[in-house]
Write a protein that holds these residues in place. Structure first.
Motif, PDB file in Angstrom:
ATOM      1  N   GLY A 176       0.816  -1.207   0.000  1.00  0.00           N
ATOM      2  CA  GLY A 176       0.000   0.000   0.000  1.00  0.00           C
ATOM      3  C   GLY A 176       0.848   1.253   0.000  1.00  0.00           C
ATOM      4  O   GLY A 176       2.068   1.195   0.167  1.00  0.00           O
ATOM      5  N   PRO A 177       0.207   2.420  -0.158  1.00  0.00           N
ATOM      6  CA  PRO A 177       0.932   3.679  -0.280  1.00  0.00           C
ATOM      7  C   PRO A 177       0.891   4.531   0.986  1.00  0.00           C
ATOM      8  O   PRO A 177       0.000   4.392   1.833  1.00  0.00           O
ATOM      9  N   LEU A 178       1.846   5.422   1.088  1.00  0.00           N
ATOM     10  CA  LEU A 178       1.844   6.524   2.054  1.00  0.00           C
ATOM     11  C   LEU A 178       2.024   7.817   1.269  1.00  0.00           C
ATOM     12  O   LEU A 178       2.709   7.839   0.246  1.00  0.00           O
ATOM     13  N   ALA A 179       1.394   8.883   1.739  1.00  0.00           N
ATOM     14  CA  ALA A 179       1.505  10.176   1.071  1.00  0.00           C
ATOM     15  C   ALA A 179       1.188  11.268   2.079  1.00  0.00           C
ATOM     16  O   ALA A 179       0.715  10.992   3.187  1.00  0.00           O
ATOM     17  N   ARG A 180       1.409  12.515   1.678  1.00  0.00           N
ATOM     18  CA  ARG A 180       1.125  13.619   2.594  1.00  0.00           C
ATOM     19  C   ARG A 180      -0.359  13.931   2.672  1.00  0.00           C
ATOM     20  O   ARG A 180      -0.787  14.630   3.589  1.00  0.00           O
ATOM     21  N   ASP A 181      -1.137  13.424   1.722  1.00  0.00           N
ATOM     22  CA  ASP A 181      -2.571  13.706   1.745  1.00  0.00           C
ATOM     23  C   ASP A 181      -3.339  12.559   1.108  1.00  0.00           C
ATOM     24  O   ASP A 181      -2.787  11.738   0.366  1.00  0.00           O
ATOM     25  N   VAL A 182      -4.633  12.529   1.399  1.00  0.00           N
ATOM     26  CA  VAL A 182      -5.510  11.502   0.841  1.00  0.00           C
ATOM     27  C   VAL A 182      -5.644  11.672  -0.668  1.00  0.00           C
ATOM     28  O   VAL A 182      -5.742  10.691  -1.417  1.00  0.00           O
ATOM     29  N   THR A 183      -5.642  12.918  -1.126  1.00  0.00           N
ATOM     30  CA  THR A 183      -5.809  13.200  -2.549  1.00  0.00           C
ATOM     31  C   THR A 183      -4.785  12.447  -3.387  1.00  0.00           C
ATOM     32  O   THR A 183      -5.125  11.865  -4.429  1.00  0.00           O
ATOM     33  N   THR A 184      -3.536  12.427  -2.944  1.00  0.00           N
ATOM     34  CA  THR A 184      -2.488  11.719  -3.687  1.00  0.00           C
ATOM     35  C   THR A 184      -2.713  10.215  -3.645  1.00  0.00           C
ATOM     36  O   THR A 184      -2.570   9.524  -4.664  1.00  0.00           O
ATOM     37  N   VAL A 185      -3.059   9.693  -2.467  1.00  0.00           N
ATOM     38  CA  VAL A 185      -3.354   8.257  -2.353  1.00  0.00           C
ATOM     39  C   VAL A 185      -4.479   7.884  -3.310  1.00  0.00           C
ATOM     40  O   VAL A 185      -4.408   6.866  -4.021  1.00  0.00           O
ATOM     41  N   VAL A 186      -5.536   8.690  -3.347  1.00  0.00           N
ATOM     42  CA  VAL A 186      -6.679   8.412  -4.211  1.00  0.00           C
ATOM     43  C   VAL A 186      -6.273   8.460  -5.682  1.00  0.00           C
ATOM     44  O   VAL A 186      -6.690   7.620  -6.488  1.00  0.00           O
ATOM     45  N   LYS A 187      -5.440   9.415  -6.050  1.00  0.00           N
ATOM     46  CA  LYS A 187      -4.997   9.520  -7.450  1.00  0.00           C
ATOM     47  C   LYS A 187      -4.264   8.253  -7.879  1.00  0.00           C
ATOM     48  O   LYS A 187      -4.492   7.737  -8.986  1.00  0.00           O
ATOM     49  N   VAL A 188      -3.404   7.737  -7.019  1.00  0.00           N
ATOM     50  CA  VAL A 188      -2.666   6.511  -7.337  1.00  0.00           C
ATOM     51  C   VAL A 188      -3.629   5.324  -7.414  1.00  0.00           C
ATOM     52  O   VAL A 188      -3.562   4.501  -8.335  1.00  0.00           O
ATOM     53  N   HIS A 189      -4.538   5.244  -6.439  1.00  0.00           N
ATOM     54  CA  HIS A 189      -5.499   4.138  -6.406  1.00  0.00           C
ATOM     55  C   HIS A 189      -6.394   4.164  -7.649  1.00  0.00           C
ATOM     56  O   HIS A 189      -6.659   3.109  -8.249  1.00  0.00           O
ATOM     57  N   GLU A 190      -6.851   5.336  -8.050  1.00  0.00           N
ATOM     58  CA  GLU A 190      -7.693   5.468  -9.242  1.00  0.00           C
ATOM     59  C   GLU A 190      -6.946   5.019 -10.491  1.00  0.00           C
ATOM     60  O   GLU A 190      -7.508   4.350 -11.363  1.00  0.00           O
ATOM     61  N   ALA A 191      -5.674   5.395 -10.589  1.00  0.00           N
ATOM     62  CA  ALA A 191      -4.884   5.005 -11.752  1.00  0.00           C
ATOM     63  C   ALA A 191      -4.714   3.490 -11.821  1.00  0.00           C
ATOM     64  O   ALA A 191      -4.778   2.893 -12.901  1.00  0.00           O
ATOM     65  N   LEU A 192      -4.515   2.869 -10.680  1.00  0.00           N
ATOM     66  CA  LEU A 192      -4.319   1.421 -10.636  1.00  0.00           C
ATOM     67  C   LEU A 192      -5.604   0.654 -10.922  1.00  0.00           C
ATOM     68  O   LEU A 192      -5.574  -0.417 -11.531  1.00  0.00           O
ATOM     69  N   THR A 193      -6.745   1.181 -10.469  1.00  0.00           N
ATOM     70  CA  THR A 193      -8.012   0.464 -10.601  1.00  0.00           C
ATOM     71  C   THR A 193      -8.799   0.869 -11.843  1.00  0.00           C
ATOM     72  O   THR A 193      -9.669   0.124 -12.301  1.00  0.00           O
ATOM     73  N   GLY A 194      -8.528   2.089 -12.360  1.00  0.00           N
ATOM     74  CA  GLY A 194      -9.336   2.603 -13.452  1.00  0.00           C
ATOM     75  C   GLY A 194     -10.709   3.063 -13.026  1.00  0.00           C
ATOM     76  O   GLY A 194     -11.570   3.345 -13.866  1.00  0.00           O
ATOM     77  N   GLN A 195     -10.931   3.173 -11.719  1.00  0.00           N
ATOM     78  CA  GLN A 195     -12.227   3.589 -11.177  1.00  0.00           C
ATOM     79  C   GLN A 195     -12.072   4.899 -10.412  1.00  0.00           C
ATOM     80  O   GLN A 195     -11.130   5.056  -9.624  1.00  0.00           O
ATOM     81  N   GLU A 196     -13.016   5.815 -10.612  1.00  0.00           N
ATOM     82  CA  GLU A 196     -12.971   7.094  -9.917  1.00  0.00           C
ATOM     83  C   GLU A 196     -13.465   6.940  -8.483  1.00  0.00           C
ATOM     84  O   GLU A 196     -14.435   6.215  -8.220  1.00  0.00           O
ATOM     85  N   VAL A 197     -12.798   7.595  -7.558  1.00  0.00           N
ATOM     86  CA  VAL A 197     -13.216   7.622  -6.148  1.00  0.00           C
ATOM     87  C   VAL A 197     -13.853   8.973  -5.867  1.00  0.00           C
ATOM     88  O   VAL A 197     -13.201  10.011  -5.997  1.00  0.00           O
ATOM     89  N   GLN A 198     -15.109   8.954  -5.489  1.00  0.00           N
ATOM     90  CA  GLN A 198     -15.833  10.190  -5.206  1.00  0.00           C
ATOM     91  C   GLN A 198     -15.853  10.471  -3.704  1.00  0.00           C
ATOM     92  O   GLN A 198     -15.976   9.541  -2.901  1.00  0.00           O
ATOM     93  N   PRO A 199     -15.733  11.742  -3.304  1.00  0.00           N
ATOM     94  CA  PRO A 199     -15.915  12.068  -1.887  1.00  0.00           C
ATOM     95  C   PRO A 199     -17.297  11.609  -1.418  1.00  0.00           C
ATOM     96  O   PRO A 199     -18.274  11.708  -2.175  1.00  0.00           O
ATOM     97  N   ARG A 200     -17.383  11.096  -0.203  1.00  0.00           N
ATOM     98  CA  ARG A 200     -18.645  10.562   0.318  1.00  0.00           C
ATOM     99  C   ARG A 200     -19.074  11.328   1.560  1.00  0.00           C
ATOM    100  O   ARG A 200     -18.267  11.615   2.442  1.00  0.00           O
ATOM    101  N   ASP A 201     -20.339  11.622   1.597  1.00  0.00           N
ATOM    102  CA  ASP A 201     -20.918  12.366   2.712  1.00  0.00           C
ATOM    103  C   ASP A 201     -20.883  11.518   3.988  1.00  0.00           C
ATOM    104  O   ASP A 201     -21.204  10.327   3.960  1.00  0.00           O
ATOM    105  N   TRP A 202     -20.509  12.144   5.089  1.00  0.00           N
ATOM    106  CA  TRP A 202     -20.486  11.445   6.373  1.00  0.00           C
ATOM    107  C   TRP A 202     -21.856  11.426   7.055  1.00  0.00           C
ATOM    108  O   TRP A 202     -22.029  10.726   8.057  1.00  0.00           O
ATOM    109  N   ARG A 203     -22.819  12.166   6.546  1.00  0.00           N
ATOM    110  CA  ARG A 203     -24.137  12.176   7.184  1.00  0.00           C
ATOM    111  C   ARG A 203     -24.760  10.789   7.146  1.00  0.00           C
ATOM    112  O   ARG A 203     -24.855  10.155   6.100  1.00  0.00           O
ATOM    113  N   GLY A 204     -25.158  10.322   8.308  1.00  0.00           N
ATOM    114  CA  GLY A 204     -25.786   9.020   8.426  1.00  0.00           C
ATOM    115  C   GLY A 204     -24.825   7.850   8.517  1.00  0.00           C
ATOM    116  O   GLY A 204     -25.262   6.704   8.697  1.00  0.00           O
TER     117      GLY A 204
END
Length: 399
Positions: A176-204
């Motif tokens: 797995g990866p380490l980075a200074r922010d989640v945004t970078t981790v997500v960018k790497v994960h999206e590139a590897l999976t080909g799937q976009e990660v959308q921010p998710r609401d914490w309500r509920g």
């Protein structure tokens, strides 16, 4: 090996090539650089696992090759706790120091990985993200103590291959990866999976708070409770849950498998491991088949407990470390229960989720060098990353 010691007071780097390794100039990760924990097989680069003992050749890392194909550039290899069997960063080459607290440990085993991203730039070496491994907390602990983000995917996630990585325990190992922010981790994960990660609401979102009484010191307890309050402020519900200590399953499985990995070296009287590492490997080699079988049976029981929690909750919030970073050479820590061996104090908090293979994001708190774990259901890596991404965006907006 190129000279990096003059620009590397933390002793984070195991190997830096004359030029970064890059196979293409375009791709979704073009412009990003990454460091590689010295367990990954990279053609033309040495692999020592930060030990003076001989280690097996794992072959070429599928994950490194994939990242290069996506346009990222590998800038070098980072040190780790010797053969990944530890949580402080101690190794046969002097050990790695904390990025900003010279007398403190950075955490392990992905110590150099965390330091490389925490510093971001060491001399001419720029690092956007780091590849680590996590068998019992080895991404999450250094992420927490160095103030960065770490991601341990679901065990067996096809995008985060462990093929071509020197194992410690094939049952518990994760890449797995380490980075200074989640945004970078997500960018790497999206590139590897080909799937976009959308921010998710914490309500509920139903959050299970796992904060065993006495397992942390007051600094960590307060930080985790404050973090829980922030999640409630975003609309989540938080309620306490119980999980037992799982070291009775984790330790026999990991040590027995590690002893098999390093069986050839163990045939020597003095193979070159540090004393603690050698003693642990010999302990693993001495375990009976019945001992190991019992540990696997306990693992099945613990997996049922975790699955039960996820029938009523969506995410588990837990501390990532029991205290702020301890000092170099410190073997014990004082927590609510009293003085305890550092290794056990740390691993009983982190090892359940590598033992059971659940995805985890290690996320910094407002308290420096104290992180939390956000644990998701098996296979819900994208959802978990989306929640972490939303949390980061809220923080940037001052919410």
């Amino acid at each position: 090996m190129s000279q990096v010691t003059s620009n590397d007071p933390q002793r984070a780097w195991a190997y830096v090539p004359p030029e970064p390794l890059q196979t293409r100039q375009d791709g979704p990760l073009a412009g990003l650089t990454f460091s590689v924990k010295d367990l990954y097989g990279v053609p033309g680069w040495p692999l020592t696992a930060s030990t003076r003992a001989p280690v097996p050749d794992p072959g070429e890392s599928v994950l490194v090759e994939r990242l290069l194909d996506l346009g990222a550039a590998a800038v070098g290899k980072t040190h780790l706790h010797e053969i990944a069997l530890g949580i402080t960063g101690l190794n046969g080459f002097g050990g790695t120091a904390h990025p900003t607290l010279p007398d403190a440990v950075p955490g392990g085993s992905s110590s150099g990985a965390a330091v490389s991203v925490a510093l971001g730039q060491v001399g001419p070496i720029k690092v956007n993200f780091a590849l680590g491994t996590d068998t019992g907390g080895s991404i999450r602990v250094p992420a927490a103590w160095c103030g960065v983000v770490g991601f341990k995917p679901t065990k067996g996630h096809e995008a985060w291959s462990t093929q071509g990585v020197l194992p410690l325990s094939w049952t518990c190992d994760h890449a797995g990866p380490l980075a200074r922010d989640v945004t970078t981790v997500v960018k790497v994960h999206e590139a590897l999976t080909g799937q976009e990660v959308q921010p998710r609401d914490w309500r509920g979102v139903r959050v299970a708070l796992w904060l065993p009484e006495g397992w942390t010191d007051s600094t960590v307890t307060d930080a985790v409770l404050a973090f829980a309050g922030q999640l409630e402020g975003l609309g989540a519900t938080v309620a306490p849950v119980h999980l037992p200590e799982m070291m009775d399953a984790y330790t026999p499985i990991v040590l027995s498998e590690a002893a098999q990995v390093h069986a050839e070296a163990l045939k020597q009287d003095e193979p070159g491991f540090l004393p603690f590492t050698l003693a642990s490997l010999r302990q693993g080699a001495a375990l009976s088949a019945a001992d190991v079988q019992h540990a696997f049976e306990r693992r099945v029981e613990y997996r049922a407990l975790l699955d039960g929690i996820f029938t009523a909750f969506d995410v588990i919030l837990a501390p990532a470390v029991p205290t702020p970073p301890p000092l170099q050479g410190q073997d014990e820590v004082e927590i609510g229960e009293g003085v305890m061996p550092l290794r056990r104090a740390v691993l009983r908090i982190t090892s359940p989720f590598s033992l059971l293979g659940a995805p985890v994001v290690a996320y910094p708190t407002e308290t420096p060098f104290v992180g939390v774990q956000l644990v998701g259901r098996h296979g819900e890596d994208d959802r978990l990353l989306g929640l972490a991404l939303a949390l980061e965006e809220k923080g940037e907006k001052g919410a």
